[in-house]
Scaffold this motif. Structure first.
Motif, PDB file in Angstrom:
ATOM      1  N   UNK A   2       0.896  -1.289   0.039  1.00  8.56           N
ATOM      2  CA  UNK A   2      -0.090   0.028  -0.069  1.00  8.56           C
ATOM      3  C   UNK A   2       0.903   1.210   0.016  1.00  8.56           C
ATOM      4  N   UNK A   3       0.627   1.938  -1.085  1.00 11.41           N
ATOM      5  CA  UNK A   3       1.367   3.250  -1.026  1.00 11.41           C
ATOM      6  C   UNK A   3       2.655   3.141  -1.934  1.00 11.41           C
ATOM      7  N   UNK A   4       2.877   2.060  -2.329  1.00 13.21           N
ATOM      8  CA  UNK A   4       3.988   1.721  -3.069  1.00 13.21           C
ATOM      9  C   UNK A   4       3.486   0.952  -4.812  1.00 13.21           C
ATOM     10  N   UNK A   5       2.905  -0.125  -4.362  1.00 14.52           N
ATOM     11  CA  UNK A   5       2.299  -0.711  -5.698  1.00 14.52           C
ATOM     12  C   UNK A   5       0.968  -0.282  -5.980  1.00 14.52           C
ATOM     13  N   UNK A   6       0.179  -0.015  -4.790  1.00 15.71           N
ATOM     14  CA  UNK A   6      -1.107   0.513  -5.076  1.00 15.71           C
ATOM     15  C   UNK A   6      -1.705   1.776  -4.433  1.00 15.71           C
ATOM     16  N   UNK A   7      -2.524   2.514  -4.676  1.00 22.24           N
ATOM     17  CA  UNK A   7      -2.609   3.702  -4.130  1.00 22.24           C
ATOM     18  C   UNK A   7      -3.257   3.314  -2.754  1.00 22.24           C
ATOM     19  N   UNK A   8      -2.657   4.049  -1.593  1.00 20.15           N
ATOM     20  CA  UNK A   8      -3.106   3.738  -0.617  1.00 20.15           C
ATOM     21  C   UNK A   8      -4.257   4.739  -0.019  1.00 20.15           C
ATOM     22  N   UNK A   9      -5.546   3.903   0.018  1.00 19.82           N
ATOM     23  CA  UNK A   9      -6.933   4.456   0.217  1.00 19.82           C
ATOM     24  C   UNK A   9      -7.287   4.220   1.427  1.00 19.82           C
ATOM     25  N   UNK A  10      -6.420   3.314   2.555  1.00 22.86           N
ATOM     26  CA  UNK A  10      -6.914   3.014   3.651  1.00 22.86           C
ATOM     27  C   UNK A  10      -7.475   1.642   3.526  1.00 22.86           C
ATOM     28  N   UNK A  11      -6.875   0.527   4.041  1.00 23.86           N
ATOM     29  CA  UNK A  11      -7.223  -0.647   4.342  1.00 23.86           C
ATOM     30  C   UNK A  11      -7.906  -1.286   3.115  1.00 23.86           C
TER      31      UNK A  11
END
Length: 172
Positions: free
Chosen positions: A15-24
């Motif tokens: 989360x935040x590197x491979x995919x957008x980190x939209x929370x959980x």
């Protein structure tokens, strides 16, 4: 001779590197690849790297989703990657624990929760990895601390495009 059998690995936080980190994030419809991420994985695989995801998933401890949900998302990620590039992530390792939150099964101090190096150590038992040629890409200080604990290089992902970032760091 054994050194020659070892493969370099790139360890990615999810989360935040491979995919957008939209929370959980745990549902495929909510998953959005970071720009350049699938191309990075394709290029790394073509160059002979192992691509390994290590991720804290305290949403399990918090009761937001289950371990089966995490596994389902990781399976979906690989299906999506294969459909795009005929490549897949070699392994996913996740920590479902939290030291202060959750039911008694998941609320605990553990060796797998980053910044502790348990997830990387697990990968080292499953694969023959050349640590000198490997690195970890993360977006939090705990990711960098994990790399330090295991003795590999690390890079803090700070841009919006993973491919541009990897090229700028001369990893690709």
């Amino acid at each position: 001779m054994v050194k020659n059998l070892r493969k370099p690995a790139i360890f990615f936080d999810r989360d935040g590197v491979l995919n957008e980190d939209d929370g959980y994030v745990y549902k495929p419809p909510d998953f959005k690849w970071i720009p350049g991420a699938t191309e990075v994985i394709r290029r790394l695989k073509e160059k002979g790297y192992l691509v390994i995801v290590i991720t804290n998933q305290s949403g399990v401890a918090r009761g937001f989703y289950t371990e089966d949900d995490v596994i389902h998302l990781h399976t979906w990620m690989n299906k999506d990657l294969y459909g795009r590039h005929q490549q897949q992530i070699d392994a996913f390792y996740y920590c479902p624990h939290h030291p202060k939150i959750g039911n008694e099964v998941y609320q605990k101090e553990c060796e797998c929760r980053k910044p502790r190096p348990g997830l990387v150590r697990k990968a080292l038992t499953d694969f023959t990895i050349d640590l000198d040629s490997s690195c970890l890409i993360g977006d939090k200080i705990t990711d960098l601390e994990t790399a330090e604990a295991i003795g590999i290089k690390s890079y803090k992902f700070t841009t919006e495009n993973l491919l541009e970032f990897m090229v700028s760091k001369r990893i690709l």
